[in-house]
Design a protein around this motif. Structure first.
Motif, PDB file in Angstrom:
ATOM      1  N   GLY A  42       3.864  -2.800   1.785  1.00  0.00           N
ATOM      2  CA  GLY A  42       2.803  -3.115   1.188  1.00  0.00           C
ATOM      3  C   GLY A  42       2.444  -4.469   1.612  1.00  0.00           C
ATOM      4  O   GLY A  42       2.537  -5.496   0.575  1.00  0.00           O
ATOM      5  N   VAL A  56      -0.745  -8.171   1.183  1.00  0.00           N
ATOM      6  CA  VAL A  56      -1.619  -7.533   0.521  1.00  0.00           C
ATOM      7  C   VAL A  56      -2.820  -7.885   0.125  1.00  0.00           C
ATOM      8  O   VAL A  56      -3.635  -6.981  -0.610  1.00  0.00           O
ATOM      9  N   HIS A  57      -3.102  -8.963  -0.423  1.00  0.00           N
ATOM     10  CA  HIS A  57      -4.145  -9.054  -1.121  1.00  0.00           C
ATOM     11  C   HIS A  57      -5.133  -9.694  -0.804  1.00  0.00           C
ATOM     12  O   HIS A  57      -6.193  -9.746  -1.780  1.00  0.00           O
ATOM     13  N   GLY A 108      -6.172  -8.216   1.949  1.00  0.00           N
ATOM     14  CA  GLY A 108      -7.074  -6.574   1.031  1.00  0.00           C
ATOM     15  C   GLY A 108      -7.407  -5.832   0.135  1.00  0.00           C
ATOM     16  O   GLY A 108      -8.693  -5.189  -0.126  1.00  0.00           O
ATOM     17  N   LEU A 109      -6.895  -6.058  -0.575  1.00  0.00           N
ATOM     18  CA  LEU A 109      -7.020  -5.543  -2.276  1.00  0.00           C
ATOM     19  C   LEU A 109      -7.107  -6.422  -3.353  1.00  0.00           C
ATOM     20  O   LEU A 109      -7.827  -5.798  -4.253  1.00  0.00           O
ATOM     21  N   ALA A 110      -7.144  -7.183  -3.215  1.00  0.00           N
ATOM     22  CA  ALA A 110      -7.010  -8.325  -4.084  1.00  0.00           C
ATOM     23  C   ALA A 110      -7.786  -9.976  -3.840  1.00  0.00           C
ATOM     24  O   ALA A 110      -6.732 -11.401  -3.516  1.00  0.00           O
ATOM     25  N   ASN A 147     -15.443  -7.299  -7.261  1.00  0.00           N
ATOM     26  CA  ASN A 147     -13.417  -7.868  -6.953  1.00  0.00           C
ATOM     27  C   ASN A 147     -13.467  -7.303  -8.328  1.00  0.00           C
ATOM     28  O   ASN A 147     -14.107  -6.869  -9.377  1.00  0.00           O
ATOM     29  N   LEU A 199       1.726  -6.476  -6.124  1.00  0.00           N
ATOM     30  CA  LEU A 199      -0.067  -6.395  -7.121  1.00  0.00           C
ATOM     31  C   LEU A 199       0.388  -4.815  -7.857  1.00  0.00           C
ATOM     32  O   LEU A 199       1.010  -3.625  -7.364  1.00  0.00           O
ATOM     33  N   GLU A 220      -1.715  -2.037  -9.842  1.00  0.00           N
ATOM     34  CA  GLU A 220      -2.841  -1.863 -10.112  1.00  0.00           C
ATOM     35  C   GLU A 220      -2.235  -1.117 -12.218  1.00  0.00           C
ATOM     36  O   GLU A 220      -1.049  -0.128 -11.775  1.00  0.00           O
ATOM     37  N   ARG A 234      -6.653  -3.986 -11.631  1.00  0.00           N
ATOM     38  CA  ARG A 234      -5.819  -5.064 -11.032  1.00  0.00           C
ATOM     39  C   ARG A 234      -5.746  -6.401 -10.677  1.00  0.00           C
ATOM     40  O   ARG A 234      -6.983  -6.909 -11.016  1.00  0.00           O
ATOM     41  N   PHE A 242       3.139  -2.676  -5.886  1.00  0.00           N
ATOM     42  CA  PHE A 242       2.901  -2.779  -4.581  1.00  0.00           C
ATOM     43  C   PHE A 242       3.581  -3.830  -3.232  1.00  0.00           C
ATOM     44  O   PHE A 242       2.703  -5.297  -4.273  1.00  0.00           O
TER      45      PHE A 242
END
Length: 209
Positions: free
Chosen positions: A13, A17-18, A20-22, A34, A67, A69, A99, A136
């Motif tokens: 990951g 990774v940030h 895409g996810l944050a 967000n 990351l 969660e 997250r 991740f």
């Protein structure tokens, strides 16, 4: 005869990774909504708390691209999910899931939430108040799952079915967050170690889910 097929190659990951996810933390303001580290609003009942800590690798270095969660029950011990069929009120002002990434300079993470209530366990048992966490980062093929328990819930922790299933006290203690007070607000510090570290820190217990 069944033909055997090769395993699909895996990927870790990261390192992006940030994005895409944050994405907002990475400097990309691309979503109208967000996902963030604040699980409450001004109407949420329960004791307001901050969860904070850092994730360390085996050398004792903070992991700055991690990351994290979390998900948890509300103050009454009910999850914000239709699968929780307890006869308890669901709190519409509590999201129950958050997250965030580690700070790019220090590796520190924070969540603003409330202290969860106890929830039912298997076979009529009761689980101590806790927060579920998954990590991740680069070098992690599958998200690492763990739990955060609270050091001021001594009696509940002593009866928790998961904690009591961990044989060694030193291993159980890797799941316990330490309470302090800051500006009149409860702060629980929970550092996560991916391996034993040179300072004597023990590897955090991770769960096979």
């Amino acid at each position: 005869m069944v033909a055997r097929r090769p395993e699909t190659p895996s990927q870790t990951g990261g390192p992006y990774v940030h994005i895409g996810l944050a994405p907002k933390q990475a400097g990309f303001d691309i979503f109208d909504n967000n996902f963030g580290n604040v699980l409450v609003d001004e109407d949420t009942p329960g004791e307001r708390i901050t969860l904070e800590g850092r994730v360390f690798d085996g050398s004792g270095t903070p992991v700055r691209d991690v990351l994290i969660e979390i998900w948890q029950a509300n103050a009454a011990g009910k999850y914000a999910h239709p699968g929780d069929t307890q006869d308890k009120d669901r709190d519409p002002s509590f999201r129950g899931w958050g997250r965030t990434g580690g700070d790019f300079d220090t590796g520190a993470y924070t969540f603003d939430t409330i202290k969860p209530g106890p929830v039912p366990g298997r076979n009529g048992s009761t689980q101590a108040p806790h927060v579920l966490m998954v990590l991740f980062a680069r070098g992690i093929n599958v998200g690492l799952h763990t739990r955060l328990y609270f050091d001021d819930e001594t009696a509940a922790n002593a009866a928790d079915p998961l904690l009591t299933s961990i044989e060694w006290e030193v291993r159980r203690n890797t799941l316990i967050a330490t309470r302090s007070e800051r500006d009149g607000k409860a702060v629980y510090t929970f550092d996560i170690r991916l391996q034993d570290t040179p300072d004597g820190g023990r590897e955090t217990v991770f769960l096979d889910i």
